[in-house]
Design an enzyme around this catalytic site. Sequence first.
Site, PDB file in Angstrom:
ATOM      1  NE  ARG A 187      -3.598  -0.128   2.598  1.00 33.99           N
ATOM      2  CZ  ARG A 187      -3.038  -0.365   3.994  1.00 33.99           C
ATOM      3  NH1 ARG A 187      -2.381   0.613   4.741  1.00 33.99           N
ATOM      4  NH2 ARG A 187      -3.211  -1.463   4.471  1.00 33.99           N
ATOM      5  CG  ASP A 190      -6.422  17.903 -12.932  1.00 31.28           C
ATOM      6  OD1 ASP A 190      -5.695  17.271 -13.788  1.00 31.28           O
ATOM      7  OD2 ASP A 190      -7.348  17.089 -12.256  1.00 31.28           O
TER       8      ASP A 190
HETATM    9  C1  4LM Z   1     -13.162  12.608 -18.393  1.00 31.84           C
HETATM   10  N1  4LM Z   1     -11.985  12.717 -16.529  1.00 31.84           N
HETATM   11  O1  4LM Z   1     -13.392  13.855 -18.089  1.00 31.84           O
HETATM   12  P1  4LM Z   1      -9.885   9.081 -12.877  1.00 31.84           P
HETATM   13  N2  4LM Z   1      -8.979  15.136 -13.336  1.00 31.84           N
HETATM   14  C2  4LM Z   1      -9.262  15.408 -14.616  1.00 31.84           C
HETATM   15  C3  4LM Z   1      -9.944  14.580 -15.249  1.00 31.84           C
HETATM   16  O2  4LM Z   1     -10.391  14.773 -16.666  1.00 31.84           O
HETATM   17  C4  4LM Z   1     -10.461  13.207 -14.612  1.00 31.84           C
HETATM   18  C5  4LM Z   1     -10.041  13.023 -13.213  1.00 31.84           C
HETATM   19  C6  4LM Z   1      -9.340  13.939 -12.927  1.00 31.84           C
HETATM   20  C7  4LM Z   1     -12.826  11.891 -16.974  1.00 31.84           C
HETATM   21  C8  4LM Z   1     -13.115  10.585 -16.807  1.00 31.84           C
HETATM   22  C9  4LM Z   1     -14.263  10.025 -17.142  1.00 31.84           C
HETATM   23  C10 4LM Z   1      -9.165  16.637 -15.557  1.00 31.84           C
HETATM   24  C11 4LM Z   1     -11.411  12.373 -15.278  1.00 31.84           C
HETATM   25  C12 4LM Z   1     -10.249  11.720 -12.772  1.00 31.84           C
HETATM   26  O3  4LM Z   1     -10.945   8.994 -13.969  1.00 31.84           O
HETATM   27  O4  4LM Z   1     -10.174   8.908 -11.560  1.00 31.84           O
HETATM   28  O5  4LM Z   1      -8.488   8.558 -13.172  1.00 31.84           O
HETATM   29  O6  4LM Z   1      -9.556  10.815 -12.765  1.00 31.84           O
HETATM   30  O7  4LM Z   1     -13.935  12.047 -19.299  1.00 31.84           O
END
Ligand code: 4LM
Length: 399
Positions: free
Chosen positions: A66, A191
């Site tokens: 972990r 991000d």
């Molecule tokens: C989408 N996005 O937009 P995980 N930060 C950003 C994201 O676009 C996303 C995440 C975090 C999409 C998922 C279905 C700018 C996700 C979240 O999906 O948990 O790896 O990341 O289509």
Amino acid sequence: MSDLSNRHLPNSLGFATRAIHHGYDPQAHLGSLNPPVFLTSTYAFDSAAEGAARFAGEAEGFIYGRVGNPTVAVLERRLAELEGGEAALATSSGVGALTALVWTLLASGDEIVADQMLYGCTFGLFEHHLPRFGIRVRFADLTDPAGLEAALSPATRMVFTETPSNPNMRVVDIAAIAAITRRAGALFVVDNTYCTPYLQRPLELGADIVTHSATKYLGGHGDLLAGAVVASQEIIDRLRFTGIKELNGACISAFDAFLILRGLKTLTLRMDRHSATAAKLARDLEAHPAVAAVYYPGLDSHPQHALAQRQMRQMGGMIALELKGGLPAGRALMDNVKIATRAVSLGDAETLIQHPASMTHATYDPDERARHGFTDGLIRISVGLEDYEDLRGDLLGAL
Ligand code: 4LM
């Protein structure tokens, strides 16, 4: 976590070279060109005293899956290097990275100032769930630094943005927001999922923490879920030994870390191609009579075009657009395409098309969509690696 296979490369080397080599020495692993996938949940101690020393942080070595794994450690070293950070933590998903961050670094009574436009589940976490834990999120238009000044309070501990924002491609001035956040004594989190460190390096522009959904361009092939955080060693240690170890348990699998390392070898090639094709398609779409607006930072019509050119190496592979016929026309576009695939997520070899209001951003109710500034008719395209002419024919034909 470290192991003995680290290979220190001179940092005068280029991005692609470091994306392929940094942090792994084949000679430390029987000459294996690729990092071995260590499929183990736990690690043997030499003696009771040595195990206790590892737990106390007094001896080097892995303890339990972990909190660390040798394959994952290669990925973490490489991501830290590419983002220009001291250390990195890989997680089981992008959302896992975000919950590790907020649950480790914030407490009841603290506030976050976030840009008004975020990925749907980040918005859901911030607006709908963190208040249950006594953490308030104030949303502001961070494309205007004055918006941040107005939203700060003595309780602000974190400022959070995506840039370009998902789904509508607003571009935030990282250096300007970093300077204000630092004066306020808060941490600035960017991000960087849409850009990857090849296109944009927020830490070099003054941000404190970078987060990723590694599910997207870093992995690059739509075959895994993962996330990452890059920051100072001190912050990463807290996230690893509190956030992942005791709070959310969102550790990445060694196999997924291996797949991301494989993806990183072609990151520069893929981002060059995503960006070049998206730039051409954005212009084609903008010129089409059925299209009301195209949101792509590479277009002269984009409100932050000049900023994007300063801040990003290229403009990336994401496009959002609105059609004159609104949502019904957008749905027809999605139903008519033959090469683009109707799917959420982004950053894959396949071009993906989706409708944020009913899919990735359905966590915003209609009032929230209006307040946060994106429309029901918005369609999002993640431009893939197919031939430009084929994508152009597919999209324009479907319109
Ligand atoms: C989408 N996005 O937009 P995980 N930060 C950003 C994201 O676009 C996303 C995440 C975090 C999409 C998922 C279905 C700018 C996700 C979240 O999906 O948990 O790896 O990341 O289509």
